[in-house]
Write a protein that holds these residues in place. Structure first.
Motif, mmCIF file in Angstrom:
data_model
loop_
_atom_site.group_PDB
_atom_site.id
_atom_site.type_symbol
_atom_site.label_atom_id
_atom_site.label_comp_id
_atom_site.label_asym_id
_atom_site.label_seq_id
_atom_site.Cartn_x
_atom_site.Cartn_y
_atom_site.Cartn_z
ATOM 1 N N LYS A 24 44.234 -53.789 62.251
ATOM 2 C CA LYS A 24 42.900 -53.592 62.006
ATOM 3 C C LYS A 24 42.514 -54.851 61.153
ATOM 4 C CE LYS A 24 41.933 -48.513 62.594
ATOM 5 N NZ LYS A 24 41.906 -47.335 61.801
ATOM 6 N N GLN A 25 43.361 -54.880 60.040
ATOM 7 C CA GLN A 25 42.971 -56.286 59.243
ATOM 8 C C GLN A 25 42.878 -57.415 59.859
ATOM 9 O OE1 GLN A 25 41.805 -55.973 55.991
ATOM 10 N NE2 GLN A 25 41.511 -58.098 56.200
ATOM 11 N N ASN A 71 34.900 -51.176 68.152
ATOM 12 C CA ASN A 71 33.199 -51.472 67.682
ATOM 13 C C ASN A 71 33.269 -51.229 66.269
ATOM 14 O OD1 ASN A 71 32.636 -52.216 70.340
ATOM 15 N ND2 ASN A 71 31.258 -49.975 70.392
ATOM 16 N N ARG A 72 34.101 -49.999 65.654
ATOM 17 C CA ARG A 72 33.758 -49.840 64.339
ATOM 18 C C ARG A 72 34.538 -50.895 63.316
ATOM 19 N NH1 ARG A 72 34.892 -43.359 63.599
ATOM 20 N NH2 ARG A 72 33.109 -42.800 64.845
ATOM 21 N N VAL A 73 35.842 -51.378 63.874
ATOM 22 C CA VAL A 73 36.585 -52.402 62.969
ATOM 23 C C VAL A 73 35.579 -53.780 63.184
ATOM 24 C CG1 VAL A 73 38.456 -53.509 62.959
ATOM 25 C CG2 VAL A 73 38.734 -51.168 63.872
ATOM 26 N N ILE A 74 34.931 -54.061 64.171
ATOM 27 C CA ILE A 74 34.246 -55.297 64.323
ATOM 28 C C ILE A 74 33.021 -55.048 63.614
ATOM 29 C CG2 ILE A 74 33.039 -56.846 66.059
ATOM 30 C CD1 ILE A 74 34.918 -55.943 68.275
ATOM 31 N N ALA A 75 32.445 -53.950 63.438
ATOM 32 C CA ALA A 75 31.604 -53.636 62.685
ATOM 33 C C ALA A 75 31.713 -53.807 61.226
ATOM 34 C CB ALA A 75 30.706 -52.521 63.075
ATOM 35 N N LYS A 76 32.781 -53.497 60.986
ATOM 36 C CA LYS A 76 33.408 -53.747 59.462
ATOM 37 C C LYS A 76 33.493 -55.183 58.836
ATOM 38 C CE LYS A 76 36.733 -52.131 56.218
ATOM 39 N NZ LYS A 76 35.862 -51.376 55.203
ATOM 40 N N GLU A 84 26.715 -55.547 52.765
ATOM 41 C CA GLU A 84 28.071 -55.816 53.403
ATOM 42 C C GLU A 84 28.284 -56.699 54.212
ATOM 43 O OE1 GLU A 84 29.341 -51.998 55.099
ATOM 44 O OE2 GLU A 84 29.429 -50.989 52.943
ATOM 45 N N GLU A 85 27.121 -57.398 54.871
ATOM 46 C CA GLU A 85 27.317 -58.176 55.918
ATOM 47 C C GLU A 85 28.020 -59.521 55.382
ATOM 48 O OE1 GLU A 85 22.703 -60.161 55.498
ATOM 49 O OE2 GLU A 85 23.480 -58.874 57.104
ATOM 50 N N TYR A 86 29.046 -60.136 56.402
ATOM 51 C CA TYR A 86 29.790 -61.239 56.009
ATOM 52 C C TYR A 86 28.889 -62.479 56.157
ATOM 53 C CZ TYR A 86 33.308 -64.826 56.623
ATOM 54 O OH TYR A 86 34.319 -65.522 56.510
#
Length: 241
Positions: A24-25, A71-76, A84-86
């Motif tokens: 995930k990382q 999707n959840r990992v990409i959203a993170k 939180e947005e990059y």
């Protein structure tokens, strides 16, 4: 007395690596690296997903990068909220990451990307759960394009057939499917045997984010995504205040 092979000491202090977390990382790092590398992100939704066709699209766009699934990992990685947005407005991209969808990272111009995918479609056989786009009715009489050996299979699929002088024959008119039907596995199989392609692989572009922070919806969101549109409208209202 020989030592038993079963007599083995097992260390209880040994800890297995958390491979899932590492994967995930790695995905988060790859997504953020793509954000830094490419000027635009397009959100797309596949219709009648076919892996082989998608592979061809990836090869055609080998100068860009696709992310599909997780999707959840990409959203993170992008950030699910404004805090939180990059990068600026990336959380609006995350809002659209629901269901089967993906992201295209590219330096190509928006108009060129939209034009390419609007004109790109590949016909294929419909699968179970797909929707019938054209009614198919078989008239009573011989079906000479079918081998006699397949007649039992046709009957098992629900076709009223028999063999007459070695020729597969439909004993009465039969409606395989009607327009709008959700196809059963039997209907999908019959359509394939008849050579009738009722599915089209497409990637529908929903929205685009640019590295200057601009975000734009490019298509009407489907009914099941109305809640996404509400979220985006709420975001726009809060920005206006």
């Amino acid at each position: 007395m020989p030592k038993s092979k079963r007599d083995k000491k097992i260390s209880l202090t040994k800890v297995e690596k958390k491979v899932g977390l590492e994967t995930k990382q790695k995905l988060i790092d790859n997504v953020r690296n793509a954000v830094d590398t490419y000027s635009r992100i397009f959100v797309f939704k596949p219709e009648n997903m076919r892996n082989n066709t998608l592979k061809e699209v990836r090869e055609h766009w080998n100068h860009s990068k696709f992310f599909i699934g997780k999707n959840r990992v990409i959203a993170k990685a992008l950030g699910s909220t404004e805090e939180e947005e990059y990068n600026e407005n990336l959380h609006k991209v995350s809002i659209l990451l629901r269901g089967q969808c993906g992201l295209l990272f590219t330096n190509e111009k928006t108009d060129d990307v939209v034009e390419f995918f609007e004109n790109m479609s590949t016909p294929d056989y419909a699968r179970t759960g797909g929707r019938c786009v054209e009614s198919v009715v078989l008239p009573e009489g011989p079906l000479p394009h079918f081998s006699h050996a397949i007649e039992p299979q046709l009957r098992s699929l629900g076709l009223p057939t028999c063999l007459k002088k070695g020729v597969v024959t439909l004993v009465k008119e039969h409606t395989v499917c009607s327009e709008g039907d959700v196809l059963t596995s039997e209907q999908a199989r019959i359509l394939k045997l008849l050579g009738k392609q009722q599915a089209e692989f497409r990637l529908r572009i929903l929205a685009v984010w640019s590295n200057d922070g601009q975000f734009k919806i490019l298509a009407d969101l489907p009914d099941q995504e109305d809640n996404m549109e509400d979220d985006l409208e709420a975001e726009a209202d809060s920005e206006d205040e």
